[in-house]
Design a protein around this motif. Structure first.
Motif, PDB file in Angstrom:
ATOM      1  N   TYR B 331       1.968   8.053 -13.368  1.00  0.00           N
ATOM      2  CA  TYR B 331       1.076   9.141 -12.968  1.00  0.00           C
ATOM      3  C   TYR B 331       0.688   9.882 -14.237  1.00  0.00           C
ATOM      4  O   TYR B 331       1.535  10.139 -15.097  1.00  0.00           O
ATOM      5  N   SER B 332      -0.573  10.237 -14.380  1.00  0.00           N
ATOM      6  CA  SER B 332      -0.919  11.103 -15.512  1.00  0.00           C
ATOM      7  C   SER B 332      -2.007  12.079 -15.088  1.00  0.00           C
ATOM      8  O   SER B 332      -2.789  11.786 -14.176  1.00  0.00           O
ATOM      9  N   ASP B 333      -2.004  13.254 -15.703  1.00  0.00           N
ATOM     10  CA  ASP B 333      -3.094  14.194 -15.424  1.00  0.00           C
ATOM     11  C   ASP B 333      -3.524  14.893 -16.711  1.00  0.00           C
ATOM     12  O   ASP B 333      -2.805  14.880 -17.719  1.00  0.00           O
ATOM     13  N   LEU B 334      -4.706  15.454 -16.643  1.00  0.00           N
ATOM     14  CA  LEU B 334      -5.274  16.149 -17.799  1.00  0.00           C
ATOM     15  C   LEU B 334      -6.047  17.355 -17.300  1.00  0.00           C
ATOM     16  O   LEU B 334      -6.915  17.225 -16.432  1.00  0.00           O
ATOM     17  N   ASN B 335      -5.710  18.523 -17.805  1.00  0.00           N
ATOM     18  CA  ASN B 335      -6.418  19.747 -17.429  1.00  0.00           C
ATOM     19  C   ASN B 335      -6.935  20.419 -18.687  1.00  0.00           C
ATOM     20  O   ASN B 335      -6.145  20.798 -19.552  1.00  0.00           O
ATOM     21  N   THR B 336      -8.226  20.523 -18.789  1.00  0.00           N
ATOM     22  CA  THR B 336      -8.822  21.150 -19.976  1.00  0.00           C
ATOM     23  C   THR B 336      -9.402  22.510 -19.563  1.00  0.00           C
ATOM     24  O   THR B 336      -9.524  22.796 -18.369  1.00  0.00           O
ATOM     25  N   PRO B 337      -9.769  23.378 -20.533  1.00  0.00           N
ATOM     26  CA  PRO B 337     -10.054  24.774 -20.193  1.00  0.00           C
ATOM     27  C   PRO B 337     -11.226  24.992 -19.244  1.00  0.00           C
ATOM     28  O   PRO B 337     -12.266  24.331 -19.361  1.00  0.00           O
ATOM     29  N   GLU B 338     -10.986  25.942 -18.360  1.00  0.00           N
ATOM     30  CA  GLU B 338     -12.049  26.375 -17.470  1.00  0.00           C
ATOM     31  C   GLU B 338     -13.105  27.083 -18.313  1.00  0.00           C
ATOM     32  O   GLU B 338     -12.753  27.904 -19.177  1.00  0.00           O
ATOM     33  N   GLY B 339     -14.338  26.759 -18.121  1.00  0.00           N
ATOM     34  CA  GLY B 339     -15.406  27.424 -18.877  1.00  0.00           C
ATOM     35  C   GLY B 339     -15.847  26.626 -20.094  1.00  0.00           C
ATOM     36  O   GLY B 339     -16.895  26.898 -20.665  1.00  0.00           O
ATOM     37  N   ALA B 340     -15.026  25.626 -20.491  1.00  0.00           N
ATOM     38  CA  ALA B 340     -15.444  24.773 -21.613  1.00  0.00           C
ATOM     39  C   ALA B 340     -16.424  23.744 -21.069  1.00  0.00           C
ATOM     40  O   ALA B 340     -16.392  23.425 -19.877  1.00  0.00           O
ATOM     41  N   MET B 341     -17.267  23.231 -21.954  1.00  0.00           N
ATOM     42  CA  MET B 341     -18.222  22.224 -21.480  1.00  0.00           C
ATOM     43  C   MET B 341     -17.522  20.893 -21.231  1.00  0.00           C
ATOM     44  O   MET B 341     -18.102  19.988 -20.662  1.00  0.00           O
ATOM     45  N   TRP B 342     -16.299  20.769 -21.704  1.00  0.00           N
ATOM     46  CA  TRP B 342     -15.527  19.540 -21.481  1.00  0.00           C
ATOM     47  C   TRP B 342     -14.433  19.776 -20.444  1.00  0.00           C
ATOM     48  O   TRP B 342     -13.426  19.059 -20.417  1.00  0.00           O
ATOM     49  N   GLU B 343     -14.653  20.783 -19.607  1.00  0.00           N
ATOM     50  CA  GLU B 343     -13.672  21.117 -18.564  1.00  0.00           C
ATOM     51  C   GLU B 343     -13.462  19.927 -17.628  1.00  0.00           C
ATOM     52  O   GLU B 343     -14.407  19.291 -17.187  1.00  0.00           O
ATOM     53  N   THR B 344     -12.211  19.653 -17.365  1.00  0.00           N
ATOM     54  CA  THR B 344     -11.909  18.605 -16.385  1.00  0.00           C
ATOM     55  C   THR B 344     -10.514  18.834 -15.815  1.00  0.00           C
ATOM     56  O   THR B 344      -9.636  19.397 -16.472  1.00  0.00           O
ATOM     57  N   ASN B 345     -10.331  18.419 -14.582  1.00  0.00           N
ATOM     58  CA  ASN B 345      -8.999  18.361 -13.975  1.00  0.00           C
ATOM     59  C   ASN B 345      -8.903  16.967 -13.384  1.00  0.00           C
ATOM     60  O   ASN B 345      -9.413  16.717 -12.306  1.00  0.00           O
ATOM     61  N   THR B 346      -8.288  16.099 -14.145  1.00  0.00           N
ATOM     62  CA  THR B 346      -8.281  14.694 -13.747  1.00  0.00           C
ATOM     63  C   THR B 346      -6.865  14.238 -13.445  1.00  0.00           C
ATOM     64  O   THR B 346      -5.912  14.649 -14.120  1.00  0.00           O
ATOM     65  N   GLU B 347      -6.748  13.375 -12.462  1.00  0.00           N
ATOM     66  CA  GLU B 347      -5.442  12.789 -12.111  1.00  0.00           C
ATOM     67  C   GLU B 347      -5.613  11.291 -12.017  1.00  0.00           C
ATOM     68  O   GLU B 347      -6.662  10.819 -11.576  1.00  0.00           O
ATOM     69  N   ARG B 348      -4.583  10.592 -12.396  1.00  0.00           N
ATOM     70  CA  ARG B 348      -4.694   9.134 -12.281  1.00  0.00           C
ATOM     71  C   ARG B 348      -3.360   8.508 -11.917  1.00  0.00           C
ATOM     72  O   ARG B 348      -2.310   8.945 -12.395  1.00  0.00           O
ATOM     73  N   TRP B 349      -3.409   7.488 -11.080  1.00  0.00           N
ATOM     74  CA  TRP B 349      -2.239   6.658 -10.792  1.00  0.00           C
ATOM     75  C   TRP B 349      -2.536   5.269 -11.320  1.00  0.00           C
ATOM     76  O   TRP B 349      -3.615   4.739 -11.074  1.00  0.00           O
ATOM     77  N   ASP B 350      -1.589   4.706 -12.034  1.00  0.00           N
ATOM     78  CA  ASP B 350      -1.718   3.319 -12.500  1.00  0.00           C
ATOM     79  C   ASP B 350      -0.557   2.511 -11.941  1.00  0.00           C
ATOM     80  O   ASP B 350       0.592   2.979 -11.966  1.00  0.00           O
ATOM     81  N   TYR B 351      -0.862   1.325 -11.451  1.00  0.00           N
ATOM     82  CA  TYR B 351       0.185   0.421 -10.950  1.00  0.00           C
ATOM     83  C   TYR B 351       0.033  -0.880 -11.707  1.00  0.00           C
ATOM     84  O   TYR B 351      -1.095  -1.352 -11.889  1.00  0.00           O
ATOM     85  N   SER B 352       1.155  -1.468 -12.119  1.00  0.00           N
ATOM     86  CA  SER B 352       1.017  -2.721 -12.851  1.00  0.00           C
ATOM     87  C   SER B 352       2.129  -3.688 -12.484  1.00  0.00           C
ATOM     88  O   SER B 352       3.290  -3.297 -12.376  1.00  0.00           O
ATOM     89  N   LEU B 353       1.735  -4.934 -12.257  1.00  0.00           N
ATOM     90  CA  LEU B 353       2.710  -5.993 -12.052  1.00  0.00           C
ATOM     91  C   LEU B 353       2.619  -6.863 -13.298  1.00  0.00           C
ATOM     92  O   LEU B 353       1.565  -7.432 -13.579  1.00  0.00           O
ATOM     93  N   ASN B 354       3.714  -6.906 -14.058  1.00  0.00           N
ATOM     94  CA  ASN B 354       3.665  -7.582 -15.357  1.00  0.00           C
ATOM     95  C   ASN B 354       4.510  -8.851 -15.338  1.00  0.00           C
ATOM     96  O   ASN B 354       5.572  -8.879 -14.728  1.00  0.00           O
TER      97      ASN B 354
END
Lengths: 90, 398
Positions: B331-354
């Motif tokens: 699981y990973s997430d990224l929260n960048t500043p509110e009001g910035a032009m690069w603002e984002t609140n992103t979440e991701r799940w990765d699953y891998s069978l290796n």
């Protein structure tokens, strides 16, 4: 600014603790009482799969373990024991 | 009788001469062999050429299916003496329509004491665990980086500087440490891309002032079998260019990381748990409003990112196929500043069978599900933006 100050004090305290601790003891029974095989099994799996001893020749292991000693922050005793083990079973 | 004695003497003479002749032949053979060995044995300066390569196939439903990657990273290791080592890695890849070469790292290490090494040059910034330990494609259990990392992430990768690092024991507690001074990140003021105002740019080959960034990482391994490591990282430094209004803008970065690698006897498996939480704080500053030069805007410039991953591999069962399989989830997430032009609140799940062909060759069948981020670059170098994607990725270390 306050945050920066707290941060700075935190770093200084951490540095002091570490240096004091390093002054206390450079080696320990933990590594001294362990075999090279055991140290290999415990340390060389912390980032990637256990490296198979047959992968490299004796002198190549010397280079690779020196490299990993730095990457993994191993002590001299640990890396020497691991190299001896790898050289004895490759 | 005399005859017999003469005869015996004669036989002894012949056999002695053949033995010594044989010995001479043997010692010639040994000399030959030792010549051959010393011909191929390296001297005090030993050199290894290793590295890794990877590529893959990416499928984004309703959008694209394409082979990607094509990367080859040669690694050069020179062991000049027991104390002196040089390491350098190139990053070559096939991107868009051209061949791309980068210098991943190049540094010299000098072992000062049994527990302390000095490192100079282009280094992985020891901030958390992902970059210097997990990012090579044959080590990373996923085809991509967690959110927040990678070339367009919010965290440091490599930089130029000086580092003191090592590992030691305090009683039975093992710990490792790193203290470093590097050029440090630079504040992007939006001059080239207004959208990036307030971001930190990393890995720039020259500093924009006299202020360096200082940092540390302390790792503690509380168990004697080294299975658990908890790390604390911090980096501080001014990021604005000297002589500009941003000169006094500072940055404070913190991270906490965790590694737990343990054999689970009852499951005949290897368990691998890793996590890192990072905070990036940049002092407030005014940035020009695009298309309206007289106006400025500001925001609280704080970002944070987290990843946690668990993988399990039944490495100790007898069935060969099964022991080479591994299942990993992150699981990973990224929260960048509110009001910035690069603002984002992103979440991701990765699953891998290796499937591990050997200890450093792997084929990964992976699925990612991401929500929130519409900025493709926010999601890290290989991510596919918001939505789902499938990857077939292969990596080989050598």
């Amino acid at each position: 600014m306050k945050e920066r100050l707290i941060f700075f004090i935190g770093v200084v305290v951490a540095v002091t603790i570490v240096l004091l601790a390093a002054g206390c003891s450079a080696t320990s029974n933990v590594a001294a009482n362990r075999s090279g095989a055991q140290l290999w099994g415990e340390n060389c799996v912390r980032c990637h799969n256990a490296p198979t001893p047959a992968t490299l020749s004796d002198w190549e292991w010397e280079v690779a373990v020196s490299h990993m000693r730095l990457r993994a922050n191993l002590t001299e005793l640990e890396s020497e024991k691991i190299v001896e083990f790898l050289k004895s079973v490759n | 009788m005399k005859r017999i004695l003469q005869y015996i003497f004669f036989i002894m003479l012949i056999s002695a001469s053949t033995v010594s002749f044989g010995q001479e032949e043997k010692s010639d053979e040994i000399k030959n062999l030792s010549d051959k060995i010393s011909y191929i044995m390296p001297g005090n300066s030993k050199f290894l050429l290793r590295g890794y390569a990877h590529s893959g196939l990416e499928y984004v439903p309703d959008s694209k299916m394409t082979f990607v990657g094509g990367a080859f990273n040669p690694l050069f290791i020179y062991r000049q003496s027991d104390r002196l080592l040089f390491e350098a890695e190139l990053e070559t890849s096939f991107e868009e329509d051209k061949f791309d070469v980068g210098l991943e790292y190049a540094n010299m290490s000098y072992i000062i004491t049994k527990t302390m090494t000095l490192r100079l040059g282009k280094i992985f910034v020891p901030f958390g665990i992902f970059v210097d330990r997990l990012h090579p494609a044959w080590i990373n259990k996923f085809p991509n980086t967690p959110l927040g990392f990678g070339h367009d992430g919010v965290l440091p990768g490599t930089d130029l500087g000086i580092e003191i690092r090592g590992g030691a024991y305090a009683g039975n507690l093992k710990y490792n440490y790193s203290f470093y001074v590097v050029n440090g990140p630079q504040l992007n003021t939006g001059e080239d891309h207004a959208d990036d105002a307030g971001k930190l740019d990393y890995g720039i080959a020259f500093d924009n002032g006299f202020n360096k960034s200082f940092g540390t990482r302390i790792g503690l391994l509380p168990f004697s079998n080294s299975s658990l490591e908890v790390g604390f990282s911090a980096m501080i430094g001014n990021v604005g260019a000297r002589g500009t209004e941003y000169e006094k803008v500072g940055s404070q970065l913190y991270a906490v990381d965790l590694t737990y690698v343990k054999t689970l006897n009852f499951m005949q498996s290897m368990l691998d748990v890793r996590a890192q939480a990072s905070w990036v704080n940049v002092d407030d500053a005014d940035y020009p409003v695009p298309d309206d030069p007289g106006q400025v805007y500001t925001f609280t410039n704080k970002s944070n990112t987290f990843f946690g991953q668990v993988s399990i591999r039944p490495a100790y069962v007898s069935a060969k196929f099964i022991k080479n399989l591994e299942f990993a989830v992150r699981y990973s997430d990224l929260n960048t500043p509110e009001g910035a032009m690069w603002e984002t609140n992103t979440e991701r799940w990765d699953y891998s069978l290796n499937y591990w062909i050997d200890w450093r060759t792997v084929i990964k069948f992976s699925y990612q599900s991401q929500s929130g981020g519409d900025h493709n670059e926010d999601a890290g170098e290989d991510a596919a933006g918001s939505g789902n994607a499938f990857f077939l990725h292969w990596a080989i270390g050598f």
